[in-house]
Design a protein around this motif. Sequence first.
Motif, PDB file in Angstrom:
ATOM      1  N   VAL A 191      63.880  31.387  16.857  1.00 41.34           N
ATOM      2  CA  VAL A 191      64.329  31.075  18.221  1.00 41.34           C
ATOM      3  C   VAL A 191      64.017  29.616  18.552  1.00 41.34           C
ATOM      4  CG1 VAL A 191      63.900  31.539  20.668  1.00 41.34           C
ATOM      5  CG2 VAL A 191      64.259  33.441  19.075  1.00 41.34           C
ATOM      6  N   ASP A 192      62.805  29.166  18.241  1.00 41.14           N
ATOM      7  CA  ASP A 192      62.427  27.766  18.510  1.00 41.14           C
ATOM      8  C   ASP A 192      63.372  26.784  17.833  1.00 41.14           C
ATOM      9  OD1 ASP A 192      60.221  28.234  20.155  1.00 41.14           O
ATOM     10  OD2 ASP A 192      58.785  28.177  18.490  1.00 41.14           O
TER      11      ASP A 192
ATOM     12  N   LEU B 158      60.014  32.833  25.917  1.00 34.89           N
ATOM     13  CA  LEU B 158      60.901  31.805  26.451  1.00 34.89           C
ATOM     14  C   LEU B 158      60.552  31.441  27.890  1.00 34.89           C
ATOM     15  CD1 LEU B 158      64.310  32.993  24.983  1.00 34.89           C
ATOM     16  CD2 LEU B 158      62.970  31.000  24.272  1.00 34.89           C
ATOM     17  N   ARG B 159      60.264  32.424  28.690  1.00 34.85           N
ATOM     18  CA  ARG B 159      59.902  32.144  30.086  1.00 34.85           C
ATOM     19  C   ARG B 159      58.610  31.349  30.166  1.00 34.85           C
ATOM     20  NH1 ARG B 159      61.865  37.936  32.625  1.00 34.85           N
ATOM     21  NH2 ARG B 159      64.055  37.325  32.850  1.00 34.85           N
ATOM     22  N   SER B 160      57.658  31.659  29.301  1.00 36.56           N
ATOM     23  CA  SER B 160      56.392  30.907  29.308  1.00 36.56           C
ATOM     24  C   SER B 160      56.608  29.459  28.864  1.00 36.56           C
ATOM     25  CB  SER B 160      55.346  31.591  28.426  1.00 36.56           C
ATOM     26  OG  SER B 160      55.679  31.476  27.060  1.00 36.56           O
ATOM     27  N   ALA B 161      57.684  29.206  28.129  1.00 37.88           N
ATOM     28  CA  ALA B 161      58.031  27.850  27.693  1.00 37.88           C
ATOM     29  C   ALA B 161      58.895  27.122  28.725  1.00 37.88           C
ATOM     30  CB  ALA B 161      58.755  27.901  26.353  1.00 37.88           C
TER      31      ALA B 161
ATOM     32  N   ASN C 103      65.754  33.175   8.736  1.00 34.28           N
ATOM     33  CA  ASN C 103      64.629  32.258   8.580  1.00 34.28           C
ATOM     34  C   ASN C 103      64.948  30.980   9.360  1.00 34.28           C
ATOM     35  OD1 ASN C 103      66.346  30.681   6.935  1.00 34.28           O
ATOM     36  ND2 ASN C 103      65.567  31.621   5.065  1.00 34.28           N
ATOM     37  N   THR C 104      63.990  30.070   9.412  1.00 30.76           N
ATOM     38  CA  THR C 104      64.197  28.866  10.222  1.00 30.76           C
ATOM     39  C   THR C 104      65.276  27.957   9.652  1.00 30.76           C
ATOM     40  OG1 THR C 104      62.324  27.771   9.128  1.00 30.76           O
ATOM     41  CG2 THR C 104      61.885  28.877  11.243  1.00 30.76           C
ATOM     42  N   GLU C 105      65.452  27.942   8.331  1.00 30.94           N
ATOM     43  CA  GLU C 105      66.490  27.097   7.744  1.00 30.94           C
ATOM     44  C   GLU C 105      67.881  27.608   8.108  1.00 30.94           C
ATOM     45  OE1 GLU C 105      68.062  23.817   5.486  1.00 30.94           O
ATOM     46  OE2 GLU C 105      66.312  24.214   6.718  1.00 30.94           O
ATOM     47  N   SER C 106      68.073  28.918   8.108  1.00 33.97           N
ATOM     48  CA  SER C 106      69.377  29.445   8.516  1.00 33.97           C
ATOM     49  C   SER C 106      69.634  29.140   9.986  1.00 33.97           C
ATOM     50  CB  SER C 106      69.494  30.940   8.224  1.00 33.97           C
ATOM     51  OG  SER C 106      68.552  31.695   8.939  1.00 33.97           O
TER      52      SER C 106
END
Length: 142
Positions: free
Chosen positions: A120-121, A22-25, A88-91
């Motif tokens: 997270v994304d 997250l910090r790198s983003a 998962n990404t859908e949830s």
Amino acid sequence: MNIAIGSDHAGYTYKQEIISYLRSAGHQVTDFGTDSTDAVDYPKFIRPVAEAVAAGKFDRGIVLGGSGNGEAIAANRVRGIRCGLCWNTESARLTRLHNDANVLSLGERMMDLETALSIVDVFLATAFEGGRHLARIRELDE
């Protein structure tokens, strides 16, 4: 985005990876602990994350444990918190889209790191849909 994060010992390794990611983003991240893989009681680290998000000090929160279940329960005890346990990404997409979740719970023992980072994304990028879902959120708060 300004993000609060906390874990117990079972979520510590992914927490450290997520903080770096997250910090790198370009996100601001405040770590509420724990600081090692030594056994701890998760409410001591999860409740402060939830309280800080509920108080408006952070945009979102992320909590981690072995399964993420206890962490989600602990966070959801704080008024104003809507913590979604995602696998998962859908949830993750749906907990933001339909539930306006402001805290994400992850289980380190339930997924690989790549999946956790993808979740997270999606959690951070997805906006609340509002509409018919807003009335349901209001019902929860009554």
